[in-house]
Design a protein around this motif. Sequence first.
Motif, PDB file in Angstrom:
ATOM      1  N   ALA A  23       0.917   4.068  -2.840  1.00 50.80           N
ATOM      2  CA  ALA A  23       0.537   5.417  -2.400  1.00 50.80           C
ATOM      3  C   ALA A  23       1.572   6.434  -2.884  1.00 50.80           C
ATOM      4  O   ALA A  23       1.226   7.579  -3.208  1.00 50.80           O
ATOM      5  N   GLY A  74       0.570   7.669  -5.989  1.00 52.27           N
ATOM      6  CA  GLY A  74      -0.790   8.213  -6.005  1.00 52.27           C
ATOM      7  C   GLY A  74      -1.908   7.209  -6.221  1.00 52.27           C
ATOM      8  O   GLY A  74      -3.020   7.584  -6.583  1.00 52.27           O
ATOM      9  N   PRO A 112      -9.381   5.094  -3.105  1.00 53.34           N
ATOM     10  CA  PRO A 112      -8.890   6.364  -3.650  1.00 53.34           C
ATOM     11  C   PRO A 112      -9.878   7.520  -3.474  1.00 53.34           C
ATOM     12  O   PRO A 112     -11.076   7.300  -3.331  1.00 53.34           O
ATOM     13  N   ASP A 136       0.831  -1.212   0.000  1.00 47.86           N
ATOM     14  CA  ASP A 136       0.000   0.000   0.000  1.00 47.86           C
ATOM     15  C   ASP A 136       0.864   1.261   0.000  1.00 47.86           C
ATOM     16  O   ASP A 136       0.566   2.225  -0.715  1.00 47.86           O
ATOM     17  N   ALA A 137       1.931   1.251   0.796  1.00 48.22           N
ATOM     18  CA  ALA A 137       2.813   2.424   0.859  1.00 48.22           C
ATOM     19  C   ALA A 137       3.511   2.651  -0.478  1.00 48.22           C
ATOM     20  O   ALA A 137       3.671   3.794  -0.929  1.00 48.22           O
ATOM     21  N   ALA A 156      -7.298   7.268  -9.318  1.00 47.56           N
ATOM     22  CA  ALA A 156      -6.241   6.948  -8.342  1.00 47.56           C
ATOM     23  C   ALA A 156      -6.441   5.561  -7.738  1.00 47.56           C
ATOM     24  O   ALA A 156      -5.801   5.204  -6.755  1.00 47.56           O
ATOM     25  N   SER A 186      -4.318   3.919  -4.717  1.00 51.41           N
ATOM     26  CA  SER A 186      -4.716   3.224  -3.499  1.00 51.41           C
ATOM     27  C   SER A 186      -5.992   2.412  -3.703  1.00 51.41           C
ATOM     28  O   SER A 186      -6.725   2.591  -4.673  1.00 51.41           O
ATOM     29  N   ARG A 187      -6.233   1.508  -2.739  1.00 50.03           N
ATOM     30  CA  ARG A 187      -7.443   0.681  -2.794  1.00 50.03           C
ATOM     31  C   ARG A 187      -8.686   1.489  -2.484  1.00 50.03           C
ATOM     32  O   ARG A 187      -9.791   1.080  -2.807  1.00 50.03           O
TER      33      ARG A 187
END
Length: 200
Positions: free
Chosen positions: A78, A81, A86, A74-75, A91, A83-84
């Motif tokens: 991220a 830009g 967003p 995830d990091a 994004a 993510s799960r």
Amino acid sequence: ASEAMVAAQAAGDLDALRDALEAFEHCALKRGARNLVFADGIPEARVMVIGEAPGREEDRQGKPFVADAGQLLDAMFAAIGLSRAPQTPDAGLYITNALPWRPPENRDPTADEIAMLKPFLIRHIELADPQVIVLMGNWACMALLGRAGISRMRGTWQEVLGRPAMPMTHPAYLLRNPMAKRDAWADLLDIQERLRAKGT
Ligand code: URA
């Protein structure tokens, strides 16, 4: 394997594909697993990440990449830009695994297991229809490119179902070998660049 092909091809959307896996009784892994781990994130996302198989925590929660490697994953995304969960649709990130059930004691998948379940994985990609695929580690490469060797393949664009596919070092490996994060970062920037070039 042909039962899998028929069941996977018959699925007209992702919910139907999940149902088809829930109903699939030909894979022994299912009997040892607590939950089906189908996917997480945004199915409409431009980027689809394909990992190896659920671990203990993923098996418990029925979601991919929820433990330590998942936090690093995830990091990593991220940072470019994605993510799960967003803020904006473009994004988003969509995450699944080559195998939807946890192998006993987290052993490596067998070639037979990968082959048996491959029609579901292929259909999953077709239905999610991502612009870019990330092959997270050797087992995703085995399943979709037919070969491993992530240390040589990472950072080099491959093709899966007519889509650009980037092999990357698995975050579980990066946790044990932080020096390799530098290469992973370069690969993430490559993915970001690819998305920019495609617009939106
Ligand atoms: N490692 C993977 O490859 N997938 C998961 O879902 C969790 C850990």
